[in-house]
Design a protein around this motif. Structure first.
Motif, PDB file in Angstrom:
ATOM      1  N   LEU A  79       0.229   4.452  -1.233  1.00 37.03           N
ATOM      2  CA  LEU A  79      -0.244   5.271  -0.757  1.00 37.03           C
ATOM      3  C   LEU A  79      -0.584   5.199   1.199  1.00 37.03           C
ATOM      4  O   LEU A  79      -0.677   6.751   1.688  1.00 37.03           O
ATOM      5  N   GLY A  80      -1.128   4.578   1.368  1.00 38.72           N
ATOM      6  CA  GLY A  80      -1.088   4.560   2.638  1.00 38.72           C
ATOM      7  C   GLY A  80      -0.269   3.922   3.639  1.00 38.72           C
ATOM      8  O   GLY A  80      -0.741   3.827   5.302  1.00 38.72           O
ATOM      9  N   GLN A 104      -6.882  10.763  -6.310  1.00 33.52           N
ATOM     10  CA  GLN A 104      -7.039  11.780  -5.341  1.00 33.52           C
ATOM     11  C   GLN A 104      -6.230  11.951  -3.724  1.00 33.52           C
ATOM     12  O   GLN A 104      -6.007  12.570  -3.566  1.00 33.52           O
ATOM     13  N   ALA A 105      -4.692  11.643  -3.636  1.00 29.32           N
ATOM     14  CA  ALA A 105      -3.891  11.498  -3.332  1.00 29.32           C
ATOM     15  C   ALA A 105      -3.366  12.725  -3.386  1.00 29.32           C
ATOM     16  O   ALA A 105      -2.901  12.927  -4.625  1.00 29.32           O
ATOM     17  N   ASP A 152       0.829  -0.977   0.013  1.00 30.03           N
ATOM     18  CA  ASP A 152       0.188  -0.122  -0.293  1.00 30.03           C
ATOM     19  C   ASP A 152       1.474   1.240  -0.004  1.00 30.03           C
ATOM     20  O   ASP A 152       0.604   2.024   1.084  1.00 30.03           O
ATOM     21  N   ARG A 211       1.068  12.796 -12.367  1.00 27.42           N
ATOM     22  CA  ARG A 211      -0.289  13.248 -12.754  1.00 27.42           C
ATOM     23  C   ARG A 211      -1.260  13.867 -13.800  1.00 27.42           C
ATOM     24  O   ARG A 211      -1.780  13.467 -14.532  1.00 27.42           O
ATOM     25  N   GLY A 237      -7.500   6.939  -7.475  1.00 29.75           N
ATOM     26  CA  GLY A 237      -7.194   6.325  -6.013  1.00 29.75           C
ATOM     27  C   GLY A 237      -5.821   6.998  -6.053  1.00 29.75           C
ATOM     28  O   GLY A 237      -5.608   8.095  -5.205  1.00 29.75           O
ATOM     29  N   PHE A 238      -5.098   7.070  -6.691  1.00 30.68           N
ATOM     30  CA  PHE A 238      -3.743   8.387  -6.573  1.00 30.68           C
ATOM     31  C   PHE A 238      -3.497   9.256  -7.095  1.00 30.68           C
ATOM     32  O   PHE A 238      -2.972  10.359  -6.442  1.00 30.68           O
ATOM     33  N   THR A 242       0.061  14.147  -2.476  1.00 26.13           N
ATOM     34  CA  THR A 242       0.561  13.776  -3.095  1.00 26.13           C
ATOM     35  C   THR A 242       1.034  11.825  -3.020  1.00 26.13           C
ATOM     36  O   THR A 242       1.036  11.313  -3.020  1.00 26.13           O
ATOM     37  N   LEU A 243       1.785  11.947  -4.248  1.00 24.07           N
ATOM     38  CA  LEU A 243       2.166  10.592  -4.790  1.00 24.07           C
ATOM     39  C   LEU A 243       3.481  10.220  -4.543  1.00 24.07           C
ATOM     40  O   LEU A 243       3.344   9.335  -4.031  1.00 24.07           O
ATOM     41  N   ARG A 246       7.211  10.949  -2.219  1.00 24.66           N
ATOM     42  CA  ARG A 246       7.614  11.564  -0.467  1.00 24.66           C
ATOM     43  C   ARG A 246       9.208  11.763  -0.236  1.00 24.66           C
ATOM     44  O   ARG A 246       9.797  11.910   0.524  1.00 24.66           O
TER      45      ARG A 246
END
Length: 221
Positions: A127-128, A186-187, A125, A204, A183-184, A189-190, A192
């Motif tokens: 983004l999580g 709406q994040a 995961d 994006r 899902g990407f 930031t992709l 970090r």
């Protein structure tokens, strides 16, 4: 400084277009991982499995080459192991590939591989993941860089992913792919790590373009 970064960016995107170079990167990654002979043979066999279209030796080879190109530590064996094994077990319809890949690493490679196992599990995961380990975040960002490829390479990768999901009917594939991409999108930031300065904007743009294409096809169906 800006000129040097632009040159690295151009070289990075050119890498992905050259599958032979990416496969050579897999060889370099395998050498750095310094595996026992049996383990090296097993991992090479797995990445050559016929059902793999995108998650193959070229994919992990590209990630290693990008790690090096962007100033990553060439001597970081733990990261090399994490990159090498993170897709070692790959069933497109399974939900435990990362856990099984980490377990395979533990079984095949002697010594302390706890960090690499944890890093592999984090890729379940992207983004999580809430951890702050800089090297884990670097791995996650490397694994997302293909979202930012040039248009023709991004399209090639999407087609390769579709082949991996050949058992899924077209409508189901489009719906599932759209959910993942949304899902990407709406994040907040992709990326970090400092890789975001290079890959965030083109990623994006690619995501938005494919979502629009998927919706258009679904609407016309």
């Amino acid at each position: 400084m800006a000129g040097a970064r632009q040159e690295r960016c151009a070289a990075s995107f050119a890498l992905a277009a050259d599958l032979a170079q990416c496969r050579a990167g897999f060889g370099a990654l395998l050498a750095r991982a310094d595996l026992p002979l049996e383990a090296a043979s097993e991992i090479a066999r797995r990445y050559a499995e016929p059902h793999r279209g995108y998650h193959d030796a070229a994919h992990v080879g590209l990630l290693w080459l990008r790690h090096l190109l962007h100033g990553g530590d060439a001597g970081d064996r733990d990261l090399a192991l994490a990159i090498l094994f993170h897709d070692a077990v790959y069933d497109p319809l399974a939900r435990d590939n990362e856990e099984r890949s980490a377990a395979l690493l533990a079984r095949l490679v002697p010594g302390d591989t706890a960090w690499a196992q944890a890093a592999i599990r984090a890729t379940a995961d992207h983004l999580g993941h809430a951890g702050q380990d800089a090297r884990v975040l670097w791995l996650l960002d490397l694994d997302l860089t293909p979202l930012a490829e040039r248009e023709e390479v991004f399209a090639r990768n999407a087609a390769a992913l579709r082949r991996e999901y050949a058992a899924v009917p077209e409508a189901g594939w489009r719906a599932g792919r759209c959910r993942v991409l949304e899902g990407f999108a709406q994040a907040p930031t992709l990326f970090r790590t400092r890789l975001g300065a290079i890959y965030e904007a083109p990623a994006r743009a690619n995501i938005a373009a494919e979502i629009a294409s998927l919706r258009a096809v679904s609407g016309a169906a």
